[in-house]
Design a protein around this motif. Structure first.
Motif, PDB file in Angstrom:
ATOM      1  N   GLU A 170       0.870  -1.149   0.192  1.00  0.00           N
ATOM      2  CA  GLU A 170       0.079  -0.033   0.065  1.00  0.00           C
ATOM      3  C   GLU A 170       0.843   1.196   0.094  1.00  0.00           C
ATOM      4  O   GLU A 170       0.595   2.091  -0.781  1.00  0.00           O
ATOM      5  CB  GLU A 170      -1.073  -0.030   1.184  1.00  0.00           C
ATOM      6  CG  GLU A 170      -2.059   1.396   1.213  1.00  0.00           C
ATOM      7  CD  GLU A 170      -2.554   1.259   2.499  1.00  0.00           C
ATOM      8  OE1 GLU A 170      -3.206   2.389   2.677  1.00  0.00           O
ATOM      9  OE2 GLU A 170      -2.666   0.386   3.329  1.00  0.00           O
ATOM     10  N   LEU A 171       1.896   1.085   0.814  1.00  0.00           N
ATOM     11  CA  LEU A 171       3.037   2.441   1.009  1.00  0.00           C
ATOM     12  C   LEU A 171       3.333   2.716  -0.427  1.00  0.00           C
ATOM     13  O   LEU A 171       3.626   3.650  -1.125  1.00  0.00           O
ATOM     14  CB  LEU A 171       3.839   2.242   2.071  1.00  0.00           C
ATOM     15  CG  LEU A 171       4.716   3.224   2.228  1.00  0.00           C
ATOM     16  CD1 LEU A 171       4.289   4.684   2.352  1.00  0.00           C
ATOM     17  CD2 LEU A 171       5.841   2.807   3.218  1.00  0.00           C
ATOM     18  N   GLU A 172       4.015   1.547  -1.258  1.00  0.00           N
ATOM     19  CA  GLU A 172       4.727   1.773  -2.355  1.00  0.00           C
ATOM     20  C   GLU A 172       3.820   2.129  -3.479  1.00  0.00           C
ATOM     21  O   GLU A 172       4.048   3.009  -4.303  1.00  0.00           O
ATOM     22  CB  GLU A 172       5.204   0.237  -2.869  1.00  0.00           C
ATOM     23  CG  GLU A 172       6.057   0.133  -4.147  1.00  0.00           C
ATOM     24  CD  GLU A 172       7.267   0.716  -3.831  1.00  0.00           C
ATOM     25  OE1 GLU A 172       8.086   1.095  -4.943  1.00  0.00           O
ATOM     26  OE2 GLU A 172       7.957   0.809  -2.778  1.00  0.00           O
ATOM     27  N   HIS A 173       2.373   1.650  -3.348  1.00  0.00           N
ATOM     28  CA  HIS A 173       1.332   2.024  -4.558  1.00  0.00           C
ATOM     29  C   HIS A 173       1.057   3.546  -4.098  1.00  0.00           C
ATOM     30  O   HIS A 173       1.051   4.300  -5.205  1.00  0.00           O
ATOM     31  CB  HIS A 173       0.216   1.264  -4.396  1.00  0.00           C
ATOM     32  CG  HIS A 173      -0.902   1.642  -5.072  1.00  0.00           C
ATOM     33  ND1 HIS A 173      -0.984   1.536  -6.491  1.00  0.00           N
ATOM     34  CD2 HIS A 173      -2.037   2.507  -5.178  1.00  0.00           C
ATOM     35  CE1 HIS A 173      -1.870   2.153  -7.237  1.00  0.00           C
ATOM     36  NE2 HIS A 173      -2.595   2.333  -6.426  1.00  0.00           N
ATOM     37  N   GLU A 186      -0.409   6.554  -6.888  1.00  0.00           N
ATOM     38  CA  GLU A 186      -1.231   7.397  -6.426  1.00  0.00           C
ATOM     39  C   GLU A 186      -0.673   8.969  -6.386  1.00  0.00           C
ATOM     40  O   GLU A 186      -1.407  10.146  -6.953  1.00  0.00           O
ATOM     41  CB  GLU A 186      -1.936   6.944  -5.246  1.00  0.00           C
ATOM     42  CG  GLU A 186      -2.822   5.924  -5.277  1.00  0.00           C
ATOM     43  CD  GLU A 186      -4.285   6.031  -6.106  1.00  0.00           C
ATOM     44  OE1 GLU A 186      -4.614   7.237  -5.894  1.00  0.00           O
ATOM     45  OE2 GLU A 186      -4.336   5.320  -6.584  1.00  0.00           O
ATOM     46  N   ARG A 187       0.235   9.166  -5.304  1.00  0.00           N
ATOM     47  CA  ARG A 187       0.769  10.491  -5.126  1.00  0.00           C
ATOM     48  C   ARG A 187       1.352  11.127  -6.603  1.00  0.00           C
ATOM     49  O   ARG A 187       1.021  12.311  -6.861  1.00  0.00           O
ATOM     50  CB  ARG A 187       2.109  10.429  -4.225  1.00  0.00           C
ATOM     51  CG  ARG A 187       2.455  11.800  -3.821  1.00  0.00           C
ATOM     52  CD  ARG A 187       3.509  11.831  -2.717  1.00  0.00           C
ATOM     53  NE  ARG A 187       3.421  12.898  -2.113  1.00  0.00           N
ATOM     54  CZ  ARG A 187       4.036  14.114  -2.707  1.00  0.00           C
ATOM     55  NH1 ARG A 187       4.456  14.036  -3.702  1.00  0.00           N
ATOM     56  NH2 ARG A 187       4.164  15.415  -2.051  1.00  0.00           N
ATOM     57  N   GLN A 202      -6.577  18.438  -2.026  1.00  0.00           N
ATOM     58  CA  GLN A 202      -6.952  17.682  -0.796  1.00  0.00           C
ATOM     59  C   GLN A 202      -6.749  16.221  -0.655  1.00  0.00           C
ATOM     60  O   GLN A 202      -6.216  15.654   0.176  1.00  0.00           O
ATOM     61  CB  GLN A 202      -8.721  17.838  -0.464  1.00  0.00           C
ATOM     62  CG  GLN A 202      -9.417  17.223   0.619  1.00  0.00           C
ATOM     63  CD  GLN A 202     -10.627  17.446   0.812  1.00  0.00           C
ATOM     64  OE1 GLN A 202     -11.436  17.396  -0.069  1.00  0.00           O
ATOM     65  NE2 GLN A 202     -11.401  17.740   1.941  1.00  0.00           N
ATOM     66  N   LYS A 203      -7.151  15.377  -1.799  1.00  0.00           N
ATOM     67  CA  LYS A 203      -6.712  14.261  -1.980  1.00  0.00           C
ATOM     68  C   LYS A 203      -5.115  13.997  -1.729  1.00  0.00           C
ATOM     69  O   LYS A 203      -4.768  13.145  -1.171  1.00  0.00           O
ATOM     70  CB  LYS A 203      -6.843  13.909  -3.465  1.00  0.00           C
ATOM     71  CG  LYS A 203      -6.731  12.479  -3.593  1.00  0.00           C
ATOM     72  CD  LYS A 203      -6.993  11.833  -5.133  1.00  0.00           C
ATOM     73  CE  LYS A 203      -6.905  10.587  -5.377  1.00  0.00           C
ATOM     74  NZ  LYS A 203      -7.232  10.149  -6.853  1.00  0.00           N
ATOM     75  N   ARG A 224      -3.213  15.640   0.235  1.00  0.00           N
ATOM     76  CA  ARG A 224      -2.761  16.039   1.453  1.00  0.00           C
ATOM     77  C   ARG A 224      -3.465  14.469   2.332  1.00  0.00           C
ATOM     78  O   ARG A 224      -2.670  14.342   3.157  1.00  0.00           O
ATOM     79  CB  ARG A 224      -3.919  16.938   2.310  1.00  0.00           C
ATOM     80  CG  ARG A 224      -3.117  18.406   2.270  1.00  0.00           C
ATOM     81  CD  ARG A 224      -3.894  19.360   3.153  1.00  0.00           C
ATOM     82  NE  ARG A 224      -5.198  19.825   2.394  1.00  0.00           N
ATOM     83  CZ  ARG A 224      -5.651  20.261   1.585  1.00  0.00           C
ATOM     84  NH1 ARG A 224      -4.842  21.369   0.972  1.00  0.00           N
ATOM     85  NH2 ARG A 224      -7.005  20.743   1.503  1.00  0.00           N
ATOM     86  N   LYS A 225      -4.352  13.990   1.925  1.00  0.00           N
ATOM     87  CA  LYS A 225      -4.666  12.736   2.560  1.00  0.00           C
ATOM     88  C   LYS A 225      -3.754  11.723   2.288  1.00  0.00           C
ATOM     89  O   LYS A 225      -3.446  10.809   2.769  1.00  0.00           O
ATOM     90  CB  LYS A 225      -6.246  12.119   1.867  1.00  0.00           C
ATOM     91  CG  LYS A 225      -7.278  12.879   2.613  1.00  0.00           C
ATOM     92  CD  LYS A 225      -8.723  12.520   2.202  1.00  0.00           C
ATOM     93  CE  LYS A 225      -9.846  13.400   2.537  1.00  0.00           C
ATOM     94  NZ  LYS A 225     -11.085  12.950   2.115  1.00  0.00           N
ATOM     95  N   ILE A 226      -3.429  11.616   0.800  1.00  0.00           N
ATOM     96  CA  ILE A 226      -2.172  10.742   0.208  1.00  0.00           C
ATOM     97  C   ILE A 226      -0.934  10.902   1.464  1.00  0.00           C
ATOM     98  O   ILE A 226      -0.527   9.682   1.855  1.00  0.00           O
ATOM     99  CB  ILE A 226      -1.902  10.655  -1.079  1.00  0.00           C
ATOM    100  CG1 ILE A 226      -3.108  10.039  -1.731  1.00  0.00           C
ATOM    101  CG2 ILE A 226      -0.720   9.795  -1.384  1.00  0.00           C
ATOM    102  CD1 ILE A 226      -2.889  10.359  -3.323  1.00  0.00           C
ATOM    103  N   ASP A 227      -0.715  11.937   1.486  1.00  0.00           N
ATOM    104  CA  ASP A 227       0.650  12.302   2.099  1.00  0.00           C
ATOM    105  C   ASP A 227       0.339  11.866   3.696  1.00  0.00           C
ATOM    106  O   ASP A 227       1.216  11.439   4.465  1.00  0.00           O
ATOM    107  CB  ASP A 227       0.991  13.735   2.099  1.00  0.00           C
ATOM    108  CG  ASP A 227       1.692  14.337   0.834  1.00  0.00           C
ATOM    109  OD1 ASP A 227       1.984  13.385   0.121  1.00  0.00           O
ATOM    110  OD2 ASP A 227       1.576  15.471   0.583  1.00  0.00           O
TER     111      ASP A 227
END
Length: 159
Positions: free
Chosen positions: A17-20, A25-26, A53-54, A56-59
């Motif tokens: 998940e972190l890698e993706h 995503e980022r 906003q997305k 910020r959530k990803i980060d």
């Protein structure tokens, strides 16, 4: 407080998940934010606001996963566990009304999006620890104490 234990499968899933998030995503979201920002007035730009906003959530999730993965301790299977309920066990239990449940006892980071998992921090898991097949486990619930009988214990996922 959360227990810092995790199965190998759960640890690998969090790493994926972190890698993706970091690589896919980022990256895509940063491109969308840049594109939306290039359109001009950001105050009325819905694409810009939404993707910012997305981002910020990803980060935030990336920061959480990075810290959490450092804190977690992977628990590996040991043959000495056979026959008893410990962390990582697949357990089948039954109550007096012949209701059967089957689940794996896992860390609190692994229970989301799974119907076949119970956190090691739950009253159910705590009541089952160190028990054997045919043992009874009394679990305190909001409705009162409930008795469960252990039918099966395995450290391999049932088919």
């Amino acid at each position: 407080m959360k227990t810092n234990l995790i199965t190998l499968g759960g640890y690998e899933k969090l790493q994926q998940e972190l890698e993706h998030l970091w690589r896919v995503e980022r990256h895509e979201t940063v491109e969308k934010v840049s594109w939306a920002a290039s359109l001009g007035d950001r105050s009325e730009n819905a694409d810009y606001k939404y993707n910012k906003q997305k981002l910020r959530k990803i980060d935030g999730r990336i920061r959480y996963l990075t810290k959490r993965l450092e804190q977690l301790k992977v628990v590996y299977y040991s043959p000495q566990q056979d026959g008893k309920v410990f962390f990582g066990a697949w357990v089948e239990i039954e109550d007096e009304d012949e209701n059967v449940r089957a689940f794996q006892i896992v860390g609190p980071d692994e229970i989301y999006d799974r119907k076949d998992a119970v956190s090691i921090d739950s009253p159910m898991a705590r009541a089952l620890l160190k028990k054997q097949v045919d043992d009874e486990a009394e679990v305190n619930t909001p409705q009162g104490t409930k008795t469960w009988f252990i039918n099966k214990i395995s450290y391999q996922q049932p088919a």
